[in-house]
Each structure stands twice: as C-alpha cells, then as structure tokens.
Design a protein around this motif. Structure first.
Motif, PDB file in Angstrom:
ATOM      1  N   LYS A  29       2.960  69.480  15.420  1.00  0.00           N
ATOM      2  CA  LYS A  29       2.388  70.474  14.489  1.00  0.00           C
ATOM      3  C   LYS A  29       3.351  71.017  13.383  1.00  0.00           C
ATOM      4  CE  LYS A  29       0.988  75.202  15.116  1.00  0.00           C
ATOM      5  NZ  LYS A  29       1.021  76.526  16.133  1.00  0.00           N
ATOM      6  N   MET A  30       4.822  71.038  13.314  1.00  0.00           N
ATOM      7  CA  MET A  30       5.512  71.294  12.476  1.00  0.00           C
ATOM      8  C   MET A  30       5.936  70.158  11.485  1.00  0.00           C
ATOM      9  SD  MET A  30       7.865  73.710  15.056  1.00  0.00           S
ATOM     10  CE  MET A  30       8.888  74.617  13.723  1.00  0.00           C
ATOM     11  N   GLY A  31       5.353  68.759  11.826  1.00  0.00           N
ATOM     12  CA  GLY A  31       5.810  67.722  10.959  1.00  0.00           C
ATOM     13  C   GLY A  31       6.830  67.095  11.245  1.00  0.00           C
ATOM     14  N   HIS A  32       7.306  67.099  12.404  1.00  0.00           N
ATOM     15  CA  HIS A  32       8.803  66.297  12.759  1.00  0.00           C
ATOM     16  C   HIS A  32       8.193  65.284  13.998  1.00  0.00           C
ATOM     17  CE1 HIS A  32      10.702  69.466  10.687  1.00  0.00           C
ATOM     18  NE2 HIS A  32      10.416  70.321  11.341  1.00  0.00           N
ATOM     19  N   GLU A  33       9.252  64.295  14.012  1.00  0.00           N
ATOM     20  CA  GLU A  33       8.949  63.177  15.034  1.00  0.00           C
ATOM     21  C   GLU A  33       9.982  63.346  15.924  1.00  0.00           C
ATOM     22  OE1 GLU A  33      10.412  58.492  15.313  1.00  0.00           O
ATOM     23  OE2 GLU A  33      10.264  59.470  13.450  1.00  0.00           O
ATOM     24  N   ILE A  34       9.562  63.415  17.236  1.00  0.00           N
ATOM     25  CA  ILE A  34      10.590  63.584  18.466  1.00  0.00           C
ATOM     26  C   ILE A  34      10.037  62.657  19.441  1.00  0.00           C
ATOM     27  CG2 ILE A  34       8.632  65.210  19.569  1.00  0.00           C
ATOM     28  CD1 ILE A  34      11.242  66.837  20.431  1.00  0.00           C
ATOM     29  N   LYS A  35      11.094  62.417  20.486  1.00  0.00           N
ATOM     30  CA  LYS A  35      11.131  61.549  21.516  1.00  0.00           C
ATOM     31  C   LYS A  35      11.621  62.276  22.673  1.00  0.00           C
ATOM     32  CE  LYS A  35      12.414  57.375  23.661  1.00  0.00           C
ATOM     33  NZ  LYS A  35      13.137  55.688  23.608  1.00  0.00           N
ATOM     34  N   VAL A  36      10.944  62.339  23.923  1.00  0.00           N
ATOM     35  CA  VAL A  36      11.304  63.346  24.746  1.00  0.00           C
ATOM     36  C   VAL A  36      11.745  62.355  26.163  1.00  0.00           C
ATOM     37  CG1 VAL A  36      11.025  65.181  26.260  1.00  0.00           C
ATOM     38  CG2 VAL A  36       9.864  64.950  23.822  1.00  0.00           C
ATOM     39  N   GLU A  37      12.819  62.665  26.552  1.00  0.00           N
ATOM     40  CA  GLU A  37      13.224  61.660  27.835  1.00  0.00           C
ATOM     41  C   GLU A  37      13.192  62.761  29.052  1.00  0.00           C
ATOM     42  OE1 GLU A  37      17.656  61.104  29.870  1.00  0.00           O
ATOM     43  OE2 GLU A  37      17.205  59.878  28.304  1.00  0.00           O
TER      44      GLU A  37
END
Length: 467
Positions: A29-37
């Motif tokens: 939603k905020m325009g960022h890329e994220i990877k969650v472990e």
C-alpha cells in the motif's frame, strides 16, 4: 525501499502469520517492496538470503521471542512486538521513511534520537524476562502436546473400564504408547529450562539450562518425592542463563576463548546450577509445588468457580498476548502434575472469543462492516482449531466493547467446564482437541463452548452500535 521482516510469536501459530500478512499489505500500500521470513512452529519459512540482506534498506523484527540479529550487522533494524506488526504495520514502515531507525551494531553516540523516540522504542520492546520465558515455552509446547495426545489416545482406545477408571492392560501396544507419552512429558521441564537459558546466554546456556531443568524435575536429587515442577524449571532456566552470561563476560586469554562456549561456560554453569538447586532451592520449591497441586486438587464449589473465572478472563483479555500466555502456561504445567481439569476450563475459554465474534457477525450483520463480516468467517474457522487470535481484528477496531464481551463469554464457558468436570490432556483448546480424544466429558465440553460463544455474541451485539 526494499525492506525485510521477520515475524515470530511464542506459539508460532497465528500471530506469526498475521503479522507477516499485515506487513506485506502495508508495504504494498505504501509503495515499498518487502520480503517476510516467518519463524513459526513449523520452522523458518521464506528464509532471508544473504543477497536479500545485502540489498535491503532495512529490517523489521516483529517478534515476542528471541531472534538472531547477527546477520543484520550494519543494517537498519527496527525491533517491535509481534502485536505491533499486526496492529501498526504502517507506523513501523513509516519510521524507515523518516530515517528514524538506528543501524544495528552502530554505537549509540553515532545515532541521534529524540527523547520521545527513545521512550517509544523502550515501550515497544517487551520485558526481557517475558521474552526469555516465552522462548522456553514455545519449545516446550510440542513435547506436552505429543505426550498429552499419546496418553489420551492410549486411554481412549486401549483403556478398559474398571472400578478405578480406565486401565490399560500390561503388555499391550497401548501400554507402550502410554509410556512413550509419559516419556514425552519428562522432557517438558528440561526443554523449558534449556531454552530460557539459551535465550539469555545463547548456545552456551542450553546445556546448563537443560541440566538444571532435569534436576528441578527430579526430586531424588534433593530428597523430595515430588520434583520442583515447572516453577523449578523456570527458576533453573533463568539461573543457568544468567550464570552462563556472567561467565561469558569474564575476560580470558585468547588461547582459552575457542573452548569457552563449548566447554568452560557449560561446565561451570552446570556445576553452579546443580549445587544451588540441590543444596538451596530444590526442596523449598518442591514444597511449593506440592502445596499448589494439593490446593488445586482440593478445590470445590466456589473456589473452583473463582479459579475458572480468573483463567477464562486472562485467556480472553489479550487473545494470545502475555496475560493469555501466563494462564496457558499454568494450565499446561498442571497437565504434567495430573490436574487436567485446569486445562479443560482453559481449552473452552481459548476458542470462545473467535467463535463468539464469528457468531455475532452472523446474528446481526448491521453491526459489522463488510470487512468484519469476512473476518467473522475466518474467526469461526480459527476458533474450531483453538486459535484465540481470530478475535484480534474485532478487538483492534472496537476494544472497549469487544474485549469485555469476550472476557465474560470465556469466563462463563470456563466455569461451566470446571463445574461439569471437563478435562483436557493436551495444552490446546477448541473442538479440535475433542476430535483427538484428548477431552473427557465431551458433551459438556461442547455445551460449555456453545453457551460461552452465545453469551459473547449476544453481549457484543447488544452494546455495539450499527455501522
């Protein structure tokens, strides 16, 4: 930005994955890329690679148990509770946008912080005592679950009714399964102690913690018929952890350093813990455990009602948080002490919040948004398998109305279960435990759940305003 995250809760079931989902949605939603472990009960999933870490702009650790941060040295690392990962994912990400997150491993003097930022950071970080305790609990739970299920199954299938209750014939396969279940229970206290100590002092604390836990559970070391139980195990774990941490801090010649973590620290920590427990702490703590078990077993009438009300309220209050975990740990420990009525009441209370709120969305749709009605379907599914966290979306939106309603419903269900003799041989709740034949007095188990969920649903619909 490219962000990384790790989510982990003590049980490794619901909170872990809910926080991962919320962080992923907020980042998108905020325009960022994220990877969650996720570091759940099944283990590490979606593991962060060295390449991921190298290219990341920052790391969010939303966890209520110890997470190894050594691989993030030199990166901006924000630590928060797993609950903040669920409820405040945008706020956590916004801190990176405002460049308010310190670099891990960088001296404090190099990172400028306002007084308000320091206060906020301290507030977010949970008590280390709670974090260390929950680290031990998360590793202990599978052993109690396996032991309880095997014992319950062996009695349900292989047991023969006698005037003394169900008895399993000697030499039968079910007697062997019963013994395996009992063996699983014997690991409970050493595992609890070992991983508390490991949370405090890292790997050098594991061996002395487990040795201390074994001594705590085995009263023959200090002349007691009963061991010091889970209370002794907790004390042994903290004692071993802090002793190992203290020995780690002692400066030694470089030639000795390589053998410190594998020989010197475990050896001397184990000796000190053993001496302190055998000659000072063992008997007094065992006496407390004997009194506690005797008191719980002797409870009748009004005292049982009060205990059930307290446990039911604690389970519902923060839906898987610290207060919930204290009650849950108490019930789990009482299984090993032979008092399965405590867990029976808790097993009912565990599933009432999500089931009650799910029912409420079906009874009066005008009181809930479309999103809440969808969450109600998920809550019903989570309640069936004993995941209290299914109630969190409702409590987060309207805590003043939802939390009292689920507390009262869980209290009512717990009291009915306690008075009707419902028992549970595994540290879990919801209808799923009846499927595994871990519950005695099954009809009243379901009656308790149904009445509790109806009370919750009617209460929340009575005091909620239409949307």
């Amino acid at each position: 930005m490219k962000l990384l995250a790790i989510t982990s809760c003590p049980n490794g079931i619901a909170h872990t994955y809910m926080a991962a989902e919320k962080l992923a949605k907020a980042a998108e939603k905020m325009g960022h890329e994220i990877k969650v472990e996720t570091q759940g009960s099944i283990g590490v999933e979606n593991e962060l690679t060295p390449e991921d870490i190298q290219s990341a702009d920052g790391v969010i650790i939303a966890a209520d148990k110890q997470v190894d941060k050594s691989r993030f040295y030199g990166k901006r690392v924000l630590e928060a509770s797993v609950t903040d990962g669920i409820r405040k994912p945008e706020e956590l990400i916004a801190k990176f946008e405002r460049n308010e997150v310190p670099v891990y491993g960088k001296p404090q003097s190099d990172t400028l912080k306002t007084i308000e930022e320091v206060k906020t950071e301290r507030k977010q970080k949970q008590s280390p005592i709670y974090r260390n305790l929950m680290n031990g609990v998360s590793y202990m739970i599978p052993f109690v679950v396996i032991g309880g299920l095997l014992i319950a199954l062996s009695l349900a299938i292989g047991g023969e009714p006698t005037d003394k209750g169900l008895v399993i014939p000697k030499g039968s396969i079910w007697n062997d399964i019963l013994n395996v279940g009992a063996a699983s229970f014997t690991f409970m206290v050493p595992i609890l102690s070992g991983f508390i100590a490991m949370s405090i002092a890292d790997r050098p604390g594991l061996a002395p913690g487990m040795i201390g836990g074994y001594i705590a559970a085995n009263g023959s070391f200090y002349g007691s018929e009963a061991g010091a139980g889970f209370i002794g195990g907790i004390i042994a774990g903290f004692l071993a952890g802090y002793i190992a941490k203290w020995i780690k801090s002692i400066p030694v010649p470089k030639i000795v350093q390589p053998i410190m973590p594998i020989l010197v620290i475990p050896l001397f920590s184990s000796i000190l813990v053993a001496v302190i427990f055998i000659f000072i702490l063992g008997q007094p703590i065992a006496g407390i455990m004997e009194w506690l078990t005797s008191w719980l077993n002797s409870m009748q009438g009004a005292s049982k009602v009060i205990l059930a009300m307290i446990l039911g309220a604690m389970i519902a209050f923060d839906m898987g948080g610290p207060v919930n975990k204290v009650a849950f740990l108490f019930g789990s420990a009482m299984i090993a002490e032979g008092n399965v009525h405590i867990m029976g009441a808790i097993a009912v209370a565990i599933c009432i919040p999500p089931l009650g709120l799910g029912l409420a969305t079906l009874l009066n749709k005008s009181k809930f948004t479309e999103e809440e009605r969808e969450a109600g379907k998920a809550a019903l599914a989570m309640g069936l398998v004993g995941i209290t966290e299914g109630a969190i979306p409702f409590a987060a939106r309207d805590p003043l109305r939802v939390i009292p309603s689920i507390m009262i419903g869980s209290m009512v269900g717990s009291v009915i279960a306690m008075l009707s003799g419902v028992t549970d041989h595994v540290p879990h709740g919801g209808p799923i435990v009846a499927v595994f034949q871990a519950v005695e007095h099954v009809p009243m188990f379901f009656v308790s759940i149904i009445i509790g969920m109806v009370v919750t649903a009617l209460l929340v619909n009575a005091i909620k305003k239409p949307v």
